[in-house]
Design an enzyme around this catalytic site. Structure first.
Site, PDB file in Angstrom:
ATOM      1  N   SER A   1       0.794  -1.229   0.000  1.00 16.32           N
ATOM      2  CA  SER A   1       0.000   0.000   0.000  1.00 16.32           C
ATOM      3  C   SER A   1       0.827   1.279   0.000  1.00 16.32           C
ATOM      4  CB  SER A   1      -0.966   0.019   1.185  1.00 16.32           C
ATOM      5  OG  SER A   1      -0.279   0.208   2.397  1.00 16.32           O
TER       6      SER A   1
ATOM      7  N   LYS B   1       0.778   4.485   6.863  1.00 12.87           N
ATOM      8  CA  LYS B   1       0.144   5.301   5.837  1.00 12.87           C
ATOM      9  C   LYS B   1       0.629   6.742   5.961  1.00 12.87           C
ATOM     10  CE  LYS B   1      -2.908   2.200   4.271  1.00 12.87           C
ATOM     11  NZ  LYS B   1      -2.182   0.990   4.552  1.00 12.87           N
TER      12      LYS B   1
END
Length: 185
Positions: free
Chosen positions: A106, A143
């Site tokens: 990701s 993230k």
């Protein structure tokens, strides 16, 4: 006799709240962390107790005073700069720094790949645009932290993965800011 008749069988309001549960075996330190997560008393600084993190000294390696071109070769200087200590380079707050291995794709467009080791500093505050290790709904994720008008968004750096919008109902905590990546090949 009335007291005995109230025992056993189904009773309104009895049982575990929140639905079904499952019995699993966990090491005792993980059980203690899970209990503290459930009752909300776990803080980001408590990771030391769980990971048994302690600052250690490391070895230094020679650092050349010139840089190496990735294009055409250049003549090398005979000068050597002071020795380079990787701990000094990667760790600004030894008592508040730990490392975690990255899994998943990701964050690949920010240069974080599976198998890399993220250096995480718990002493740094997250600001919009920093890469963070967050705990969302009891699971860790790395993230990009973004402050937007609607609140906090954890952005993925791969179009195949959705962003995570943090709401008031989200169980979210920043565990630290990623300050570096270690990659071997």
């Amino acid at each position: 006799m009335n007291e005995v008749s109230k025992r056993g069988g189904r009773r309104p309001g009895a049982g575990r709240p929140g639905g079904p549960s499952e019995v699993v075996r966990l090491p005792l330190p993980i059980v203690a962390i899970a209990k503290r997560m459930k009752d909300g008393s776990l803080r980001a600084g408590d990771i030391n107790a769980f990971l048994d993190v302690s600052a250690q000294s490391g070895a230094a390696v020679p650092l050349m005073s010139t840089s190496a071109a990735c294009g055409f070769p250049s003549p090398a200087d005979d000068d050597m700069d002071r020795p380079l200590d990787f701990n000094e380079l990667l760790v600004k707050n030894p008592a508040a720094t730990f490392a975690v291995r990255i899994s998943g794709e990701s964050m690949r467009d920010r240069g974080l790949y599976p198998g890399d080791i993220a250096v995480v500093d718990r002493a740094r505050s997250a600001v919009s645009g920093s890469i963070v290790l967050g705990l969302v709904g009891g699971e860790f994720t790395i993230k990009t932290y973004r402050m937007k008008s609607g609140g906090i968004v954890l952005e993925a750096a791969n179009p195949d993965f959705p962003d995570i919008v943090i709401t008031e109902a989200s169980a979210f905590e920043v565990w630290g800011v990623v300050t570096g990546i270690i990659r071997t090949f």
